[in-house]
Design a protein around this motif. Structure first.
Motif, PDB file in Angstrom:
ATOM      1  N   SER A 188       0.838  -1.206   0.000  1.00 44.16           N
ATOM      2  CA  SER A 188       0.000   0.000   0.000  1.00 44.16           C
ATOM      3  C   SER A 188       0.870   1.252   0.000  1.00 44.16           C
ATOM      4  CB  SER A 188      -0.924   0.010   1.221  1.00 44.16           C
ATOM      5  OG  SER A 188      -1.826  -1.078   1.182  1.00 44.16           O
ATOM      6  N   GLU A 189       1.967   1.216   0.749  1.00 45.98           N
ATOM      7  CA  GLU A 189       2.882   2.351   0.761  1.00 45.98           C
ATOM      8  C   GLU A 189       3.498   2.564  -0.615  1.00 45.98           C
ATOM      9  OE1 GLU A 189       5.793   2.246   3.813  1.00 45.98           O
ATOM     10  OE2 GLU A 189       4.337   2.124   5.454  1.00 45.98           O
ATOM     11  N   PHE A 190       3.832   1.472  -1.276  1.00 48.23           N
ATOM     12  CA  PHE A 190       4.444   1.590  -2.594  1.00 48.23           C
ATOM     13  C   PHE A 190       3.493   2.256  -3.585  1.00 48.23           C
ATOM     14  CE2 PHE A 190       5.592  -0.141  -6.810  1.00 48.23           C
ATOM     15  CZ  PHE A 190       6.886   0.339  -6.883  1.00 48.23           C
ATOM     16  N   ARG A 191       2.210   1.968  -3.484  1.00 51.81           N
ATOM     17  CA  ARG A 191       1.235   2.624  -4.361  1.00 51.81           C
ATOM     18  C   ARG A 191       1.213   4.131  -4.124  1.00 51.81           C
ATOM     19  NH1 ARG A 191      -1.543  -2.339  -3.568  1.00 51.81           N
ATOM     20  NH2 ARG A 191      -2.644  -1.597  -1.717  1.00 51.81           N
ATOM     21  N   GLN A 192       1.391   4.533  -2.866  1.00 48.73           N
ATOM     22  CA  GLN A 192       1.455   5.969  -2.572  1.00 48.73           C
ATOM     23  C   GLN A 192       2.722   6.589  -3.166  1.00 48.73           C
ATOM     24  OE1 GLN A 192      -1.000   7.777  -1.094  1.00 48.73           O
ATOM     25  NE2 GLN A 192      -2.193   5.880  -1.083  1.00 48.73           N
ATOM     26  N   LEU A 193       3.829   5.849  -3.100  1.00 45.77           N
ATOM     27  CA  LEU A 193       5.073   6.355  -3.696  1.00 45.77           C
ATOM     28  C   LEU A 193       4.942   6.471  -5.215  1.00 45.77           C
ATOM     29  CD1 LEU A 193       7.778   4.401  -1.649  1.00 45.77           C
ATOM     30  CD2 LEU A 193       6.948   6.734  -1.293  1.00 45.77           C
ATOM     31  N   GLN A 194       4.239   5.530  -5.833  1.00 42.91           N
ATOM     32  CA  GLN A 194       4.003   5.612  -7.279  1.00 42.91           C
ATOM     33  C   GLN A 194       3.189   6.858  -7.625  1.00 42.91           C
ATOM     34  OE1 GLN A 194       2.351   1.566  -7.802  1.00 42.91           O
ATOM     35  NE2 GLN A 194       3.923   1.273  -9.376  1.00 42.91           N
TER      36      GLN A 194
END
Length: 243
Positions: free
Chosen positions: A221-227
């Motif tokens: 989920s954090e990675f989606r925010q970074l994307q």
């Protein structure tokens, strides 16, 4: 800009620690380029070391391993390194205090970088953080210890919990947030939550081991925010070999 403060603790046996709050060492600084180096397995074999070191300021976290074995992929430069209070007790805890010799030995690979500790998540965490600060003073270490002001830590955690269904955001995500307030250009390396790269090559959890992540965080989920931050130009997320 997020403004944190730095407490300097002084204590004597049988006395409570007294804190003197000081302004952030970054209060009036703005860096042109910053690298935030995650610990993901995607860094292994990436050849990103030179690009990471080319940044004016380099963030690393959780005192991840460094040295010649990894330098080609992760670089050698460190401006700020973090350690979580829970890791202080787990790695260096002794019956009465901490293993100062082991701690200072491990810290030495980061040179005279700032040491950032999330000290005020609980009283137990604060106690361990103060012991580290006192140990470094006693040994004459050049590392300046930074305890972020509790309101800053709380604001960051509250913000991300609105976007991520997790008990707490990871240190990596919090550091990215900090970097966006300190740097004109933020470059991210080693942030990749999958066990295969874009070419379907198998990856370990970290560039240095394959330990499973804690369930406290929701890294995908954090990675989606970074994307999303990458797609809107807030950060530059590198997810491929630097060669």
């Amino acid at each position: 800009m997020i403004r944190d403060k730095v407490p300097h603790g002084t204590s004597r046996p049988g006395k409570e620690v007294q804190l003197v709050w000081q302004e952030s060492p970054f209060q009036n600084k703005r860096f042109d380029t910053c690298s935030v180096v995650g610990n993901g397995g995607i860094l292994k074999g990436s050849g990103c070391g030179k690009k990471i070191d080319a940044s004016e300021f380099v963030f690393r976290f959780n005192m991840a391993p460094m040295g010649d074995k990894y330098s080609r992929d992760i670089g050698n430069k460190t401006s700020l390194i973090t350690i979580n209070p829970s890791m202080i007790g787990y790695r260096y805890g002794k019956r009465k205090g901490i293993d100062v010799k082991s701690f200072t030995h491990d810290l030495s690979v980061y040179g005279d970088s700032y040491l950032w500790i999330w000290a005020f998540l609980s009283k137990r965490h604060a106690s361990g953080a103060f012991k580290v600060q006192e140990a470094l003073r006693a040994t004459g270490a050049r590392n300046q210890v930074i305890f972020p002001y509790p309101l800053v830590t709380g604001a960051l955690i509250s913000f991300w919990k609105k976007h991520i269904s997790a008990q707490r955001p990871s240190t990596g995500l919090l550091l990215v947030s900090l970097a966006t307030q300190m740097c004109e250009e933020v470059r991210l390396y080693g942030f990749w939550p999958f066990h295969a790269d874009r070419n379907n090559q198998r990856l370990n959890e970290h560039y240095y081991d394959n330990a499973l992540p804690t369930k406290v965080h929701k890294i995908p989920s954090e990675f989606r925010q970074l994307q999303l931050l990458h797609n809107t130009g807030v950060v530059r997320l590198t997810t491929h070999p630097c060669q």
